[in-house]
Write an enzyme that holds these catalytic residues in place. Sequence first.
Site, PDB file in Angstrom:
ATOM      1  CG  ASP A  18     -10.430  -0.721  -4.208  1.00 54.83           C
ATOM      2  OD1 ASP A  18     -10.524   0.438  -4.847  1.00 54.83           O
ATOM      3  OD2 ASP A  18      -9.526  -1.336  -4.101  1.00 54.83           O
TER       4      ASP A  18
ATOM      5  CG  ASP B 161      -3.911   1.784  -6.827  1.00 55.03           C
ATOM      6  OD1 ASP B 161      -4.975   2.385  -6.810  1.00 55.03           O
ATOM      7  OD2 ASP B 161      -3.786   0.607  -6.693  1.00 55.03           O
TER       8      ASP B 161
HETATM    9  C1  GLA Z   1      -7.083  -0.639  -5.781  1.00 51.77           C
HETATM   10  C2  GLA Z   1      -6.655   0.146  -4.528  1.00 51.77           C
HETATM   11  C3  GLA Z   1      -5.536  -0.357  -4.013  1.00 51.77           C
HETATM   12  C4  GLA Z   1      -5.360  -1.533  -3.483  1.00 51.77           C
HETATM   13  C5  GLA Z   1      -5.783  -2.566  -4.582  1.00 51.77           C
HETATM   14  C6  GLA Z   1      -6.055  -3.862  -4.254  1.00 51.77           C
HETATM   15  O1  GLA Z   1      -6.206  -0.674  -6.936  1.00 51.77           O
HETATM   16  O2  GLA Z   1      -6.793   1.598  -4.939  1.00 51.77           O
HETATM   17  O3  GLA Z   1      -4.915   0.599  -3.003  1.00 51.77           O
HETATM   18  O4  GLA Z   1      -6.070  -1.670  -2.504  1.00 51.77           O
HETATM   19  O5  GLA Z   1      -7.009  -1.912  -5.154  1.00 51.77           O
HETATM   20  O6  GLA Z   1      -6.772  -4.868  -5.075  1.00 51.77           O
END
Ligand code: GLA
Length: 385
Positions: free
Chosen positions: A133, A191
């Site tokens: 990430d 997301d």
């Molecule tokens: C980010 C990623 C998500 C998830 C969260 C976890 O937002 O894009 O897919 O992994 O972090 O905290």
Amino acid sequence: MSDVRHDPTLALTPPMGWNSWNALGIRVDEAAVLAHAELLVSTGLAELGYTQVIIDDGWHDGRDRAGRLRPHAGRFPSGIRALADRVHALGLRLGIYSCAGVRTCAGLPGSYGMEVEDAATFAEWGVDYLKYDYCHAPDDRDEAIRRYTRMGEALRRCGRPIVYAVCEWGSRQPWSFPDLAHGHSARTTFDIIDAWDGNLDYSNRGASVTQILDRQHGLHTYAAPGRWNDLDMLVVGLGGRGYIGGGGCTDTEYRSHFGLWCLHAAPLIIGCDLRTVRPEHLDILRWRAAIAVDQDPCGHQAERVRREGRCEVFVKALDRGAQAVGLLNRGERPAVIDHKPWGRFRVTDLGDGADLGVIENAVGREVPPHGLALLRLDPCGALEG
Ligand code: GLA
């Protein structure tokens, strides 16, 4: 100059599996992970290709005295090594999560400055996949490339083949990172939320299914075996009950979302809780003909070739001159959508397997609101006709 080369062979077709985040968020624990590994096998999903069991953010609670990442003692009492052994014994692979920043998005220690050590730890535990990430890290694109490449090289050198999923949300055009920073996929958007549409505020860091779809336009040229555009995890089956936001999609919308991800050669990472999934949603995840489109060995991503009003046509070139065609109706009334391929083709409706016969230069279907007709076109050689 590094002697490490990008290795596409670890993901010659888009990765498939289950990830804890959409359903469980930071509440993930080893019992849930193991239950999902068992369910992947018992539901037949593993046999269809869903073999990566991925633990997302929330699995650790810091570093031990030696500086090694330490699994959360309450939720992962057996440790990751033991969990990996059990997952491997089921014929599956274990994925884990870390971050190129000093902390993960959930605020736990990230791998910045510890790339080599953490890659070695993951290898020692038997980890097969890393989602990486980009929270708590600088905006700068060059720095992102450096950070992703550093972990990419550490993984290539750690002595274990580990699939590498780059997750910086598309903000820095990761699809054009040199060699994808040794990655095998790169997220293209913020997301996903469990919603079809809804004029959401994209800057709010959540994107509906159709917002993510719109952001793929033009990215098809970057996809290839070993380097996939990641449209984020599937929301099929969440039914508005997930950890992520969104009020849920209709069954038609879930089916369209799944078919569209397959057309885009996206990683197919299930996000719902398989312990409580409804049978009709499980059937969408087991849509064999669509999965074959996703996993086609040529590795092309669909291109949107037409948009007229609320109707869109997507075409994905397949092996042996065949095509997968998606006719998407984003409107609120049924619509007849057609596609005009050049030549003669035998057409199969991948929704129900119906043979629609031979067409020449045009094929059309009536598509319900928010529906997707997914067709396969096989060329009929001149000799046949
Ligand atoms: C980010 C990623 C998500 C998830 C969260 C976890 O937002 O894009 O897919 O992994 O972090 O905290």
